[in-house]
Design a protein around this motif. Structure first.
Motif, short mmCIF file in Angstrom:
data_model
loop_
_atom_site.label_atom_id
_atom_site.label_comp_id
_atom_site.label_asym_id
_atom_site.label_seq_id
_atom_site.Cartn_x
_atom_site.Cartn_y
_atom_site.Cartn_z
N UNK A 133 0.97 -1.13 -0.15
CA UNK A 133 0.01 -0.08 0.15
C UNK A 133 0.90 1.09 0.00
N UNK A 134 0.51 2.11 -0.93
CA UNK A 134 1.37 3.44 -1.02
C UNK A 134 0.53 4.54 -0.56
N UNK A 135 1.12 5.37 0.16
CA UNK A 135 0.55 6.72 0.74
C UNK A 135 1.03 8.01 -0.17
N UNK A 136 -0.03 8.59 -0.66
CA UNK A 136 0.49 9.84 -1.67
C UNK A 136 0.14 10.95 -1.04
N UNK A 137 1.32 11.94 -1.13
CA UNK A 137 1.13 13.30 -0.86
C UNK A 137 0.77 14.15 -2.13
N UNK A 138 -0.07 15.06 -2.00
CA UNK A 138 -0.45 16.12 -2.94
C UNK A 138 0.36 17.36 -2.84
N UNK A 139 0.78 17.77 -1.81
CA UNK A 139 1.87 19.03 -1.86
C UNK A 139 3.12 18.73 -1.29
N UNK A 140 4.15 19.73 -1.47
CA UNK A 140 5.60 19.29 -0.72
C UNK A 140 5.71 19.22 0.78
N UNK A 141 4.77 19.85 1.20
CA UNK A 141 4.45 19.98 2.69
C UNK A 141 3.97 18.55 3.21
N UNK A 142 3.04 17.99 2.50
CA UNK A 142 2.44 16.71 2.80
C UNK A 142 3.54 15.58 2.66
N UNK A 143 4.34 15.69 1.60
CA UNK A 143 5.20 14.62 1.17
C UNK A 143 6.47 14.65 2.28
N UNK A 144 6.66 15.75 2.72
CA UNK A 144 7.74 15.91 3.67
C UNK A 144 7.36 15.32 4.93
N UNK A 145 6.02 15.36 5.55
CA UNK A 145 5.38 14.75 6.52
C UNK A 145 5.45 13.31 6.27
#
Length: 433
Positions: A133-145
């Motif tokens: 299962x992959x978790x995807x981030x929509x923003x640079x901030x969410x990816x960093x988190x």
């Protein structure tokens, strides 16, 4: 409003891709007359079927009452994702209960995944289980988190999560919506209805007596427990309520803390070679939006996509249109692909987004409110209640000790208040806040 029948016909599975791709079990007969059992289980989803299976394997006499068909509810309609841990991530849980208790919940979550895999293997359940299962981030901030979370899990739990930057995530999932994420190969995805029917077959084979079309109308627990349907009753030493979003008025003290909500899924036609335009590996995906989008490829290469906003207890008239909007936001290049199936389902949430396990009385246990994390949680909750009935309640008590605040507004106002809250968070999603 009785959610058992508000959106669905009596005695029939929804017109889902899941229902179209399994061999249904022959109907179990309704309850007729008065019967006696050690334990009566109410609800034929993962929770109830797991409880019935484990109790029957332990040698207890078990009667399971299901108002519709086994696997009819969320257990047969969900996104099929078997996630790690709990619905709340470990950082949130550490803040909520402290690191020591957060570790207990992590271990329970790991045990839930192992339980599902064991049941699939031990009972030969053909449900197309696959790792990842992959978790995807929509923003640079969410990816960093997400990347910080991967580091936290490695340092404090010794659990590996693969960190994906934008290029690596795009190589996995060629969607313009996402900027990166993490990949959990210890999680999995499966055909949820096939898993539920496999549990029902195993429970029945172990000696549990299953009745369909047997809606429980009342529970009397003055001396032991008596559960009544329109055509009969079950007298038992213990009862297990495994109703999740379909509890209705059976246990008002649970209903105050567990709220039913709806979710929606579509299936495309088989994509063939175009499947690589969705995913290049056979994993599931969930994103970090408050109104979560989740998707995966089926074993016949269809895109199964869940999402969309609809609040209230009745399904929208056009589920395809409801889900197509977020689908095309994630995969605009699939605008020409037909949607062959569309269905809705009722799940249940709690304010803390953690399961609500409770002793309603000396003889009655309940588990519900899995908040979108039910494939593992619900299956495990069934076993935990089966163990608690037999006097081994450590795992059950760990969940039962969690604070479970009631939803504000009571039964009449909680849904309108939830609509306001969900609409606010959905607007934040759209604005990228």
């Amino acid at each position: 409003m009785n959610l058992l029948y508000a959106n669905d016909a009596r005695g029939a599975y929804p017109d889902s891709w899941y229902a179209a791709t399994v061999d249904p079990l022959p109907p179990f007969a309704p309850l007729e007359g008065d019967v006696r059992a050690d334990v009566c289980v109410v609800g034929g989803g993962y929770t109830g079927l797991s409880a019935a299976l484990h109790l029957a394997e332990a040698g207890l006499s078990v009667v399971l009452l299901e108002a519709q068909r086994v696997g009819f509810g969320a257990s047969g309609r969900n996104g099929g994702q078997l996630g790690s841990g709990q619905r709340q991530d470990q950082v949130t849980l550490e803040k909520m209960v402290g690191r020591d208790d957060a570790r207990k919940f992590w271990d329970l979550g790991q045990g839930a995944k192992a339980l599902v895999r064991d049941l699939v293997s031990r009972h030969g359940i053909e449900c197309h289980i696959r790792d990842g299962i992959a978790w995807a981030g929509e923003s640079a901030g969410s990816v960093d988190e997400l990347h910080r979370y991967a580091g936290h899990m490695d340092r404090h739990y010794g659990y590996p999560l693969e960190v994906l930057d934008r290029e690596a995530f795009h190589a996995l999932c060629p969607s313009p919506a996402y900027r990166g994420g993490i990949l959990d190969m210890g999680a999995a995805h499966l055909h949820p209805l096939a898993f539920a029917l496999g549990l029902a077959r195993a429970a029945s084979g172990a000696g549990a007596v299953i009745h369909e079309g047997a809606e429980v109308l009342s529970i009397d627990d003055e001396d032991g427990v008596t559960l009544r349907t329109a055509q009969g009753s079950v007298r038992a030493d213990h009862a297990i309520l495994a109703c999740n979003g379909y509890m209705g008025g059976l246990a008002p003290q649970v209903g105050a803390k567990v709220m039913p909500i709806n979710n929606f899924v579509v299936a495309t036609e088989p994509l063939g070679d175009r499947a690589a335009e969705v995913l290049t590996r056979d994993v599931g995906v969930a994103d970090d939006r408050f109104v979560v989008n989740y998707f995966r490829l089926s074993h016949d290469k269809r895109l199964l996509f869940g999402g969309g906003e609809s609040y209230g207890y009745t399904f929208p008239r056009d589920i395809r249109a409801t889900v197509r909007k977020p689908l095309l936001r994630v995969f605009p290049h699939l605008a020409d692909v037909p949607l062959t199936h569309a269905w809705g389902g009722t799940l249940a949430i709690t304010r803390k987004r953690m399961p609500h396990l409770a002793r309603i009385s000396k003889h009655v246990l309940s588990a519900s409110g899995y908040s979108g994390h039910g494939v593992g949680n619900a299956t495990q909750a069934g076993r935990l209640m089966a163990e608690a009935v037999r006097g081994r309640s450590e795992g059950f008590d760990t969940f039962a000790a969690l604070p479970a605040p009631a939803f504000p507004g009571g039964a009449s106002l909680r849904n309108p208040l939830l609509v306001l809250a969900m609409s606010w968070f959905a607007m934040r999603d759209r604005l990228g806040v």
